[in-house]
Design a protein around this motif. Structure first.
Motif, short mmCIF file in Angstrom:
data_model
loop_
_atom_site.label_atom_id
_atom_site.label_comp_id
_atom_site.label_asym_id
_atom_site.label_seq_id
_atom_site.Cartn_x
_atom_site.Cartn_y
_atom_site.Cartn_z
N LEU A 177 -17.20 -21.69 -72.56
CA LEU A 177 -15.36 -21.97 -73.46
C LEU A 177 -14.92 -23.34 -74.38
CD1 LEU A 177 -12.86 -20.07 -70.98
CD2 LEU A 177 -13.81 -19.45 -73.11
N GLN A 178 -14.40 -22.48 -75.37
CA GLN A 178 -14.97 -24.01 -76.20
C GLN A 178 -12.88 -23.89 -77.12
OE1 GLN A 178 -17.68 -23.73 -79.49
NE2 GLN A 178 -19.59 -23.19 -78.28
N ASP A 179 -12.67 -25.03 -77.66
CA ASP A 179 -11.23 -25.59 -78.06
C ASP A 179 -11.35 -24.05 -79.12
OD1 ASP A 179 -8.88 -27.00 -77.87
OD2 ASP A 179 -9.60 -26.66 -79.91
N GLY A 180 -10.46 -23.35 -79.25
CA GLY A 180 -10.16 -23.14 -80.19
C GLY A 180 -10.03 -21.22 -80.61
N ASP A 181 -10.88 -20.75 -79.47
CA ASP A 181 -10.89 -19.74 -79.30
C ASP A 181 -10.40 -19.01 -79.29
OD1 ASP A 181 -14.09 -19.96 -79.31
OD2 ASP A 181 -14.84 -20.28 -76.93
N ARG A 182 -10.75 -17.59 -79.56
CA ARG A 182 -9.29 -16.66 -79.25
C ARG A 182 -9.83 -15.60 -77.90
NH1 ARG A 182 -8.15 -19.72 -82.88
NH2 ARG A 182 -6.69 -19.42 -84.66
N LEU A 183 -8.59 -15.34 -78.00
CA LEU A 183 -8.80 -14.23 -76.39
C LEU A 183 -9.00 -12.53 -76.59
CD1 LEU A 183 -9.82 -13.52 -73.33
CD2 LEU A 183 -7.19 -14.17 -72.54
N LEU A 184 -9.84 -12.12 -76.23
CA LEU A 184 -9.61 -10.56 -76.98
C LEU A 184 -10.17 -9.48 -76.17
CD1 LEU A 184 -12.72 -10.63 -79.44
CD2 LEU A 184 -10.03 -11.02 -79.63
N GLN A 185 -9.78 -9.90 -74.76
CA GLN A 185 -10.68 -8.56 -73.46
C GLN A 185 -10.10 -10.30 -71.62
OE1 GLN A 185 -13.67 -6.84 -73.37
NE2 GLN A 185 -12.42 -5.11 -74.83
#
Length: 429
Positions: free
Chosen positions: A95-103
């Motif tokens: 996981l990376q900073d700024g990722d957007r959670l989709l599911q």
């Protein structure tokens, strides 16, 4: 449900309307190794700067947390992954900073209220499957008007089915390669109990009554089925779903399941207080698993609670969109009293409560929000986590109900004790 709700701590900071930031922090206890690196699904979409969704299965012990924060930020769309702890579980998975959670566990969450997404992660317990998109790709997809749900597989969830035996049996047969353990395919009788319970023909059996069948021989499985009595719970997956997880090295568990076929449903009750109150009694008692829960009793005929659909013996799961699992009686009472004239409750009946406790999962994990207004209720004050917040406090007729404590250049909020509520484990509303 997981005993004691040993789950990630929730920390929120609420500001003015239109200037809101909401954080859930998943701390960690580092362990070595990366046993599930980033897993992608789609190809780059037409070279338009939209990358690939990535899948991460995070599995921790009761003493660990996941090692990231989930933010809702002003001027930034989506549920944003922040503060990925160095060396933590989330970072080790990718996981990376700024990722957007989709599911979350196969549930598309980009459109959901932030607190509902937090609740889904917390309810998942010690294992959660996340699908994320990097921040630049997310913004590009939004700018292009893309439907983000279309970037994910249409049906990647196994199915949890509760089958009741009739005079002909359970209505399914089991076959598998001779001499091979843990590989069982189901044939389903037309219009039999299994088909009515939602078991797809030709699906693969993954769990029986909450236990994995990976180590079972055919004889052991047959014996377990005979010991199940008149009902059996199956976690099954079609070949396509099984292949999706197998190719990505992910283990399929009941926490990922589609439960739409189950007869046990969380109910949402919106209760408006009348002149005589809500008309129910809240009682703390032991659950069938040995944990402690809050139960609804003495539901008065004709009063608002009964009119809203409350039934005696229901177990209380959430108040105004916030889970109360793990809270004590006094804390739950304060949640209900946070609004003077109305309250929204999530409850489950005794049969459903017993079922979910038997498979070790919280029913909140599978609650689908049918009312968009549920997430609009003002949440109760959480513990602070190093960030400033603007709080609006309405003083009641007796006292504000809190003390201000100043120490080391910080101000904390501590609930003032109410001796009557501390003594009593039964409270009428």
């Amino acid at each position: 449900m997981p005993s004691g709700w040993v789950l990630p701590r929730l920390s929120k900071v609420l500001g003015l309307e239109g200037d809101k930031k909401s954080i859930v922090k998943f701390e960690f206890n580092p362990k070595d190794g990366i046993d599930n690196p980033a897993l992608s699904l789609t190809e780059d979409m037409d070279g338009e700067g939209v990358g690939e969704p990535r899948f991460y299965l995070l599995s921790k012990s009761n003493t660990e947390t996941f090692g990231f924060c989930l933010h809702e930020e002003l001027g930034c769309q989506g549920h944003v992954i922040r503060q990925v702890e160095l060396g933590g579980l989330a970072q080790r998975r990718g996981l990376q900073d700024g990722d957007r959670l989709l599911q979350v566990n196969g549930h598309f969450v980009d459109h959901m209220d932030h607190r509902r997404v937090v609740q889904k992660i917390k309810a998942s317990g010690n294992q959660v499957l996340l699908a994320v998109l990097d921040g630049d790709s997310y913004e590009a997809a939004k700018a292009l008007g893309r439907d983000l749900s279309q970037m994910l597989p249409a049906d990647m969830r196994p199915r949890l089915c509760h089958v009741m035996r009739d005079k002909s049996g359970f209505g399914f047969g089991v076959s598998g390669p001779e001499g091979t353990k843990g590989t069982f395919q189901l044939s389903v009788q037309q219009d039999g109990p299994a088909e009515r319970a939602g078991v797809p023909p030709g699906s693969w059996l993954l769990e029986l009554n909450g236990a994995s069948v990976r180590s079972y021989s055919h004889a052991q499985l047959t014996r377990k089925l005979k010991q199940s009595g008149s009902k059996v719970t199956l976690l099954v997956a079609t070949s396509a779903v099984e292949e999706f997880y197998r190719l990505r090295g992910l283990r399929v568990t009941a926490a990922l399941a589609d439960t739409s076929w189950l007869p046990f449903k969380v109910r949402e009750l919106h209760v408006v207080k009348g002149p005589a109150g809500y008309g129910f009694l809240l009682k703390e008692d032991d659950c069938s698993s040995g944990t402690t829960g809050q139960f609804l009793w003495d539901v008065d005929a004709g009063l608002p609670a009964e009119q809203a659909g409350m039934r005696e013996g229901d177990r209380l799961l959430a108040v105004n969109g916030e889970s109360i699992e793990g809270l004590d009686h006094q804390q739950t009472v304060l949640r209900i009293r946070a609004h003077d004239d109305q309250v929204t409750l999530l409850v489950i009946d005794p049969a459903g409560d017993e079922f979910y406790q038997s498979i070790g999962l919280s029913p909140l994990l599978f609650f689908e929000d049918s009312d968009p207004a549920l997430g609009s209720h003002t949440p109760s004050l959480p513990s602070l986590s190093g960030s400033p917040g603007l709080c609006h406090i309405e003083v009641g007729p007796k006292r504000p109900g809190f003390w201000l404590v100043a120490a080391a250049n910080s101000i904390g909020i501590t609930q003032s004790p109410r001796q009557e509520e501390q003594r009593r484990l039964r409270q009428a509303f």
